[in-house]
Write a protein that holds these residues in place. Structure first.
Motif, PDB file in Angstrom:
ATOM      1  N   VAL A 152       0.721   0.668 -17.108  1.00  0.00           N
ATOM      2  CA  VAL A 152      -0.168   1.396 -17.814  1.00  0.00           C
ATOM      3  C   VAL A 152      -0.016   0.957 -19.248  1.00  0.00           C
ATOM      4  O   VAL A 152       0.983   0.707 -19.988  1.00  0.00           O
ATOM      5  CB  VAL A 152       0.109   3.015 -17.776  1.00  0.00           C
ATOM      6  N   VAL A 153      -1.419   0.740 -20.184  1.00  0.00           N
ATOM      7  CA  VAL A 153      -1.187   0.731 -21.571  1.00  0.00           C
ATOM      8  C   VAL A 153      -2.597   1.632 -21.986  1.00  0.00           C
ATOM      9  O   VAL A 153      -3.529   1.390 -21.582  1.00  0.00           O
ATOM     10  CB  VAL A 153      -1.671  -0.854 -21.915  1.00  0.00           C
ATOM     11  N   SER A 154      -1.931   2.693 -22.628  1.00  0.00           N
ATOM     12  CA  SER A 154      -3.178   3.586 -22.951  1.00  0.00           C
ATOM     13  C   SER A 154      -2.599   4.826 -24.250  1.00  0.00           C
ATOM     14  O   SER A 154      -1.236   4.892 -24.221  1.00  0.00           O
ATOM     15  CB  SER A 154      -3.053   4.482 -21.579  1.00  0.00           C
ATOM     16  N   ARG A 155      -3.458   5.350 -24.523  1.00  0.00           N
ATOM     17  CA  ARG A 155      -3.247   6.412 -25.332  1.00  0.00           C
ATOM     18  C   ARG A 155      -2.757   7.870 -24.362  1.00  0.00           C
ATOM     19  O   ARG A 155      -3.326   7.749 -23.231  1.00  0.00           O
ATOM     20  CB  ARG A 155      -4.516   6.974 -26.071  1.00  0.00           C
ATOM     21  N   MET A 156      -1.718   8.345 -24.601  1.00  0.00           N
ATOM     22  CA  MET A 156      -1.069   9.601 -24.009  1.00  0.00           C
ATOM     23  C   MET A 156      -1.878  10.974 -24.250  1.00  0.00           C
ATOM     24  O   MET A 156      -1.863  11.329 -25.330  1.00  0.00           O
ATOM     25  CB  MET A 156       0.163   9.696 -23.994  1.00  0.00           C
ATOM     26  N   SER A 157      -2.775  11.341 -23.221  1.00  0.00           N
ATOM     27  CA  SER A 157      -3.552  12.438 -23.634  1.00  0.00           C
ATOM     28  C   SER A 157      -3.994  12.902 -22.257  1.00  0.00           C
ATOM     29  O   SER A 157      -4.035  12.303 -21.237  1.00  0.00           O
ATOM     30  CB  SER A 157      -4.816  12.246 -24.627  1.00  0.00           C
ATOM     31  N   TRP A 158      -4.687  14.249 -22.297  1.00  0.00           N
ATOM     32  CA  TRP A 158      -5.214  14.876 -20.831  1.00  0.00           C
ATOM     33  C   TRP A 158      -6.170  13.925 -20.546  1.00  0.00           C
ATOM     34  O   TRP A 158      -6.328  13.712 -19.246  1.00  0.00           O
ATOM     35  CB  TRP A 158      -5.519  16.228 -21.483  1.00  0.00           C
ATOM     36  N   GLN A 159      -7.071  13.535 -21.470  1.00  0.00           N
ATOM     37  CA  GLN A 159      -8.303  12.791 -20.948  1.00  0.00           C
ATOM     38  C   GLN A 159      -7.761  11.540 -20.226  1.00  0.00           C
ATOM     39  O   GLN A 159      -8.453  11.225 -19.272  1.00  0.00           O
ATOM     40  CB  GLN A 159      -9.123  12.231 -22.163  1.00  0.00           C
ATOM     41  N   LYS A 160      -6.663  11.087 -20.361  1.00  0.00           N
ATOM     42  CA  LYS A 160      -6.326   9.577 -19.693  1.00  0.00           C
ATOM     43  C   LYS A 160      -5.561   9.995 -18.730  1.00  0.00           C
ATOM     44  O   LYS A 160      -5.204   9.035 -18.036  1.00  0.00           O
ATOM     45  CB  LYS A 160      -5.611   8.850 -21.039  1.00  0.00           C
TER      46      LYS A 160
END
Length: 481
Positions: free
Chosen positions: A299-307
């Motif tokens: 995983v490479v991602s912004r951490m958020s509900w959307q993601k």
């Protein structure tokens, strides 16, 4: 005949970046040049932008631009012309692009990005000698007021296009700023800049521009629904005849495992066996057990509900009950950050986490993991799943937006026909995600099938060639109209 386009945006890779917007804006000049389109890009004069561009020629000055003097400085990035809006009172900040060091929005963001849009409108109407663009292309809310300034100027103007990269971010500010933002009193109505009693930057752009694009065909349809439109679906349905979706592409000079200097071993579709060295390097870097047979997820991602990282957390217990490892890079929601750090502590050697971002490590994740996870609840386009295709990391994605448009699900028919490139799941729930993870692991244990998924992905054209043709056609159509 060359068509000239002024792009107005708040970030551009590699000068300044917080997300995929920067990658798109950075790739457009070279991609469109091959289509006979000359792009010049206007950016805020952040300290990093000015440092990278150096001291260029001042081509436009403002005695007072929302609280202080400002000027436009011309520079170059490779063959692309860049205009930096130098306004120290607005952009000379120690924090981020949009927030201070504590993560709070700058209180003058309305003026910071109105200034960008205002300067863009001035340039679009011929303020620079020798540059008369046929199209102004504004990206996201930070630039979306430019079509409004052009509309209310009463002067001849070029065609205007607004691209929505994520409709969740809209730029809303109090109606009391109308005069200070140099908007006329008669602009504050439903057909102008008014949005639920406030001034809506993105709403104004979508209302007053000539064409609207977003970054995938499916997301273009989704944002016309109440589920995904974030309050703007009615406006978008009313303007559906000018809304289109154009998929993002990948800069192949940066994301190419055959030439990548940031990974442990280079490879291509014919030499996939060399990926194993990247796996070993990634496991060592994130202190994962050196297990060559574990199903390694990335995983490479912004951490958020959307993601959708909460859905991944919900599935961690059953993942840890099997021969699975997780390599995660990201930052954002503090609760999610803490939860993944706790998972790393509870499962040493099985879960590796880096809070933050590292470009080198992001490349190594793509080159080293078996499968790449994008469980977003909504995703306008997404770039990481495209990088995964390039690097032979099989994507596991929610069937939404650009994820639906870019990944061919490994259903029975797609497997038989040899078209599958990844695994999709729907609806975006923890339960559906769990089934997709199990399906992917079963496919992974079938080495021949998994190799076909990898090679199919690596052979997929995710470059800017096709998107550039679509943009060029849209520009010319808008300019003619």
């Amino acid at each position: 005949m060359t068509l000239r386009v002024l792009v107005v945006a708040s970030e551009m890779s590699p000068l300044v970046k917080t997300g995929g917007l920067a990658d798109v804006v950075g790739a457009l000049p070279a991609a469109l040049a091959r289509e006979g389109v000359e792009i010049r890009t206007l950016l805020p004069g952040y300290p990093g932008v000015l440092a990278a561009l150096g001291h260029g020629e001042t081509v436009l000055s403002f005695d007072d631009l929302f609280g202080g003097p400002a000027w436009v400085q011309e520079g170059r990035l490779d063959d692309a012309v860049i205009y930096a809006l130098v306004a120290p009172h607005l952009y000379a900040r120690d924090g981020g692009l949009y927030t201070d060091a504590g993560g709070a929005d700058y209180p003058d963001n309305a003026f910071r990005f109105a200034a960008l849009a205002f300067a863009g409108a001035e340039i679009a109407q011929g303020a620079l000698a020798g540059f008369a663009p046929g199209v102004l292309h504004a990206h996201d809310w930070q630039a979306a007021l430019a079509p409004a300034y052009l509309h209310y100027s009463g002067k001849p103007r070029p065609a205007t296009i607004v691209t929505v990269h994520n409709i969740a971010f809209q730029g809303q500010f109090g109606r009391g700023l109308l005069r200070a933002l140099r908007l006329p009193p008669d602009s504050f109505h439903m057909g102008g800049v008014e949005y639920y009693g406030s001034i809506g930057f993105l709403k104004a752009g979508l209302q007053l521009c000539d064409r609207i694009t977003t970054v995938s065909p499916t997301y273009a349809l989704e944002i016309e629904t109440s589920e995904f439109g974030m309050g703007l679906d009615g406006l978008l349905r009313a303007r559906a005849d000018v809304v289109s979706g154009i998929l993002n592409g990948v800069d192949e000079s940066v994301w190419n495992p055959a030439t990548d200097d940031l990974i442990a071993a280079r490879y291509d579709a014919a030499t996939l066996g060399k990926r194993a060295k990247n796996r070993v390097a990634l496991q060592k870097r994130l202190r994962l057990d050196p297990d060559p047979d574990a199903f390694l997820l990335g995983v490479v991602s912004r951490m958020s509900w959307q993601k959708g990282q909460d859905m991944l957390l919900a599935n961690l217990p059953q993942l840890m009950a099997r021969r699975t490892q997780l390599a995660l890079i990201g930052a954002g929601d503090k609760h999610l950050e803490d939860s993944f750090l706790a998972a790393q502590a509870a499962h040493p050697g099985r879960v590796g986490v880096m809070i933050g971002y590292s470009e080198a490590l992001a490349h190594l994740v793509q080159a080293g993991v078996d499968a790449f996870l994008v469980p977003s609840r909504f995703e306008p386009c997404g770039l990481t799943q495209l990088y995964a295709l390039r690097y032979g990391a099989v994507p596991i994605v929610a069937r939404v937006g650009g994820l639906k448009d870019t990944i061919v699900d490994a259903n029975e028919m797609a497997l038989q026909s040899g078209a599958a490139t990844g695994v999709q799941f729907s609806p975006p729930t923890a339960e559906s995600f769990a089934m997709a993870l199990r399906q992917a692991e079963d496919l992974f244990r079938d080495k021949a099938t998994w190799r076909r998924l990898q090679t199919n992905g690596m052979k997929t054209d995710v470059s800017w060639r096709h998107p550039a043709r679509h943009y060029a056609a849209l520009y010319r159509e808008a300019a003619r109209a």
